[in-house]
Scaffold this motif. Structure first.
Motif, PDB file in Angstrom:
ATOM      1  N   PHE A 196       0.849  -1.179   0.000  1.00 48.21           N
ATOM      2  CA  PHE A 196       0.000   0.000   0.000  1.00 48.21           C
ATOM      3  C   PHE A 196       0.887   1.232   0.000  1.00 48.21           C
ATOM      4  CE2 PHE A 196      -2.399   3.326   2.171  1.00 48.21           C
ATOM      5  CZ  PHE A 196      -3.532   3.344   1.388  1.00 48.21           C
ATOM      6  N   ASP A 197       0.649   2.141  -0.910  1.00 45.47           N
ATOM      7  CA  ASP A 197       1.433   3.366  -1.003  1.00 45.47           C
ATOM      8  C   ASP A 197       0.705   4.482  -0.264  1.00 45.47           C
ATOM      9  OD1 ASP A 197       3.048   5.461  -1.621  1.00 45.47           O
ATOM     10  OD2 ASP A 197       2.771   5.334  -3.793  1.00 45.47           O
ATOM     11  N   PHE A 198       1.220   4.872   0.908  1.00 47.55           N
ATOM     12  CA  PHE A 198       0.587   5.909   1.714  1.00 47.55           C
ATOM     13  C   PHE A 198       0.592   7.251   0.993  1.00 47.55           C
ATOM     14  CE2 PHE A 198       1.857   2.861   4.955  1.00 47.55           C
ATOM     15  CZ  PHE A 198       0.669   2.742   5.643  1.00 47.55           C
ATOM     16  N   ARG A 199       1.621   7.514   0.207  1.00 44.81           N
ATOM     17  CA  ARG A 199       1.728   8.798  -0.485  1.00 44.81           C
ATOM     18  C   ARG A 199       0.653   8.952  -1.551  1.00 44.81           C
ATOM     19  NH1 ARG A 199       7.966  10.184  -0.070  1.00 44.81           N
ATOM     20  NH2 ARG A 199       8.278   8.974   1.787  1.00 44.81           N
TER      21      ARG A 199
ATOM     22  N   LYS B 265      -0.081  18.876   1.074  1.00 42.90           N
ATOM     23  CA  LYS B 265       1.324  19.286   1.165  1.00 42.90           C
ATOM     24  C   LYS B 265       1.888  19.010   2.563  1.00 42.90           C
ATOM     25  CE  LYS B 265       4.349  23.228   0.519  1.00 42.90           C
ATOM     26  NZ  LYS B 265       4.448  24.669   0.285  1.00 42.90           N
ATOM     27  N   LEU B 266       1.144  19.385   3.600  1.00 39.53           N
ATOM     28  CA  LEU B 266       1.605  19.146   4.971  1.00 39.53           C
ATOM     29  C   LEU B 266       1.698  17.656   5.258  1.00 39.53           C
ATOM     30  CD1 LEU B 266       2.460  20.054   7.765  1.00 39.53           C
ATOM     31  CD2 LEU B 266       0.028  20.278   8.355  1.00 39.53           C
ATOM     32  N   ARG B 267       0.727  16.912   4.800  1.00 42.67           N
ATOM     33  CA  ARG B 267       0.734  15.469   5.054  1.00 42.67           C
ATOM     34  C   ARG B 267       1.950  14.810   4.412  1.00 42.67           C
ATOM     35  NH1 ARG B 267      -4.484  11.641   5.284  1.00 42.67           N
ATOM     36  NH2 ARG B 267      -3.385   9.785   5.918  1.00 42.67           N
ATOM     37  N   ARG B 268       2.321  15.258   3.235  1.00 47.11           N
ATOM     38  CA  ARG B 268       3.535  14.732   2.591  1.00 47.11           C
ATOM     39  C   ARG B 268       4.774  15.071   3.402  1.00 47.11           C
ATOM     40  NH1 ARG B 268       2.074  16.106  -3.612  1.00 47.11           N
ATOM     41  NH2 ARG B 268       0.704  14.340  -3.944  1.00 47.11           N
ATOM     42  N   GLU B 269       4.820  16.296   3.951  1.00 46.66           N
ATOM     43  CA  GLU B 269       5.946  16.680   4.815  1.00 46.66           C
ATOM     44  C   GLU B 269       6.029  15.751   6.025  1.00 46.66           C
ATOM     45  OE1 GLU B 269       6.600  20.787   6.075  1.00 46.66           O
ATOM     46  OE2 GLU B 269       5.286  21.401   4.437  1.00 46.66           O
ATOM     47  N   ILE B 270       4.885  15.486   6.631  1.00 43.90           N
ATOM     48  CA  ILE B 270       4.842  14.602   7.807  1.00 43.90           C
ATOM     49  C   ILE B 270       5.302  13.199   7.424  1.00 43.90           C
ATOM     50  CG2 ILE B 270       3.306  13.487   9.483  1.00 43.90           C
ATOM     51  CD1 ILE B 270       1.627  16.136   9.392  1.00 43.90           C
ATOM     52  N   GLU B 271       4.825  12.689   6.288  1.00 41.08           N
ATOM     53  CA  GLU B 271       5.203  11.348   5.845  1.00 41.08           C
ATOM     54  C   GLU B 271       6.698  11.258   5.558  1.00 41.08           C
ATOM     55  OE1 GLU B 271       2.614  10.626   2.539  1.00 41.08           O
ATOM     56  OE2 GLU B 271       0.913  10.169   3.827  1.00 41.08           O
ATOM     57  N   GLU B 272       7.258  12.276   4.909  1.00 38.02           N
ATOM     58  CA  GLU B 272       8.692  12.276   4.617  1.00 38.02           C
ATOM     59  C   GLU B 272       9.507  12.322   5.902  1.00 38.02           C
ATOM     60  OE1 GLU B 272       9.562  15.394   1.844  1.00 38.02           O
ATOM     61  OE2 GLU B 272       8.247  14.513   0.317  1.00 38.02           O
ATOM     62  N   TRP B 273       9.080  13.166   6.849  1.00 45.93           N
ATOM     63  CA  TRP B 273       9.785  13.265   8.113  1.00 45.93           C
ATOM     64  C   TRP B 273       9.729  11.931   8.863  1.00 45.93           C
ATOM     65  CZ3 TRP B 273       7.760  13.034  13.167  1.00 45.93           C
ATOM     66  CH2 TRP B 273       8.680  13.314  14.182  1.00 45.93           C
ATOM     67  N   ALA B 274       8.541  11.329   8.916  1.00 44.63           N
ATOM     68  CA  ALA B 274       8.384  10.055   9.621  1.00 44.63           C
ATOM     69  C   ALA B 274       9.202   8.949   8.959  1.00 44.63           C
ATOM     70  CB  ALA B 274       6.909   9.657   9.679  1.00 44.63           C
ATOM     71  N   THR B 275       9.298   8.986   7.646  1.00 44.60           N
ATOM     72  CA  THR B 275      10.077   7.974   6.923  1.00 44.60           C
ATOM     73  C   THR B 275      11.566   8.126   7.197  1.00 44.60           C
ATOM     74  OG1 THR B 275       8.435   7.918   5.160  1.00 44.60           O
ATOM     75  CG2 THR B 275      10.589   7.039   4.634  1.00 44.60           C
ATOM     76  N   ASP B 276      12.040   9.370   7.238  1.00 37.38           N
ATOM     77  CA  ASP B 276      13.470   9.641   7.388  1.00 37.38           C
ATOM     78  C   ASP B 276      13.943   9.688   8.834  1.00 37.38           C
ATOM     79  OD1 ASP B 276      13.558   9.809   4.648  1.00 37.38           O
ATOM     80  OD2 ASP B 276      13.465  12.009   4.620  1.00 37.38           O
ATOM     81  N   TYR B 277      13.034   9.808   9.776  1.00 40.35           N
ATOM     82  CA  TYR B 277      13.410   9.985  11.182  1.00 40.35           C
ATOM     83  C   TYR B 277      13.976   8.697  11.767  1.00 40.35           C
ATOM     84  CZ  TYR B 277      13.189  11.412  16.059  1.00 40.35           C
ATOM     85  OH  TYR B 277      13.505  11.728  17.360  1.00 40.35           O
ATOM     86  N   ASP B 278      15.104   8.819  12.418  1.00 36.09           N
ATOM     87  CA  ASP B 278      15.711   7.687  13.109  1.00 36.09           C
ATOM     88  C   ASP B 278      15.446   7.834  14.601  1.00 36.09           C
ATOM     89  OD1 ASP B 278      16.844   6.451  10.875  1.00 36.09           O
ATOM     90  OD2 ASP B 278      18.615   7.732  10.968  1.00 36.09           O
ATOM     91  N   LEU B 279      14.689   6.898  15.141  1.00 37.83           N
ATOM     92  CA  LEU B 279      14.443   6.925  16.576  1.00 37.83           C
ATOM     93  C   LEU B 279      15.750   6.674  17.313  1.00 37.83           C
ATOM     94  CD1 LEU B 279      11.141   4.875  16.953  1.00 37.83           C
ATOM     95  CD2 LEU B 279      11.453   7.306  17.342  1.00 37.83           C
ATOM     96  N   PRO B 280      15.942   7.327  18.446  1.00 37.25           N
ATOM     97  CA  PRO B 280      17.176   7.089  19.205  1.00 37.25           C
ATOM     98  C   PRO B 280      17.206   5.694  19.840  1.00 37.25           C
ATOM     99  CG  PRO B 280      15.717   8.607  20.360  1.00 37.25           C
ATOM    100  CD  PRO B 280      15.096   8.337  19.024  1.00 37.25           C
ATOM    101  N   TYR B 281      16.109   4.976  19.734  1.00 31.33           N
ATOM    102  CA  TYR B 281      15.993   3.625  20.264  1.00 31.33           C
ATOM    103  C   TYR B 281      15.001   2.867  19.397  1.00 31.33           C
ATOM    104  CZ  TYR B 281      11.860   5.896  22.035  1.00 31.33           C
ATOM    105  OH  TYR B 281      10.686   6.606  22.122  1.00 31.33           O
TER     106      TYR B 281
END
Length: 91
Positions: free
Chosen positions: A4-7, A21-37
């Motif tokens: 399933f393609d969320f985008r 536009k904002l939702r895409r920003e959120i999706e990109e951030w969530a995809t690229d974010y590395d949790l510290p744990y």
């Protein structure tokens, strides 16, 4: 197994363009974010990050679902997202 393609879902013309536009920003951030744990019990950190952003937006604006957002509500949602992003990124 089909994926399933969320985008793709966010390109739906029934949503305000500002929200898409904002939702895409959120999706990109969530995809690229590395949790510290790594949380072993959670299957998808991407999904959990999105939920962690969408829930405060829904509550602050008073939405039943995040996709009920209007163009007038997007600026407040953007402020909330940027604040969460700032906290998570440690800035």
């Amino acid at each position: 197994m089909a994926s399933f393609d969320f985008r793709k879902k966010t390109t739906d013309s029934r949503y305000p363009k500002e929200w898409v536009k904002l939702r895409r920003e959120i999706e990109e951030w969530a995809t690229d974010y590395d949790l510290p744990y790594q949380v072993p019990s959670l299957s998808s950190n991407y999904r959990n990050l999105k939920i962690a952003v969408y829930t405060p937006i829904r509550l602050a604006i008073g939405l039943k679902t995040i996709n009920d957002i209007s163009s007038k509500q997007v600026p407040k949602a953007r402020k909330i997202f940027y604040k969460i992003k700032e906290i998570c990124d440690g800035q």
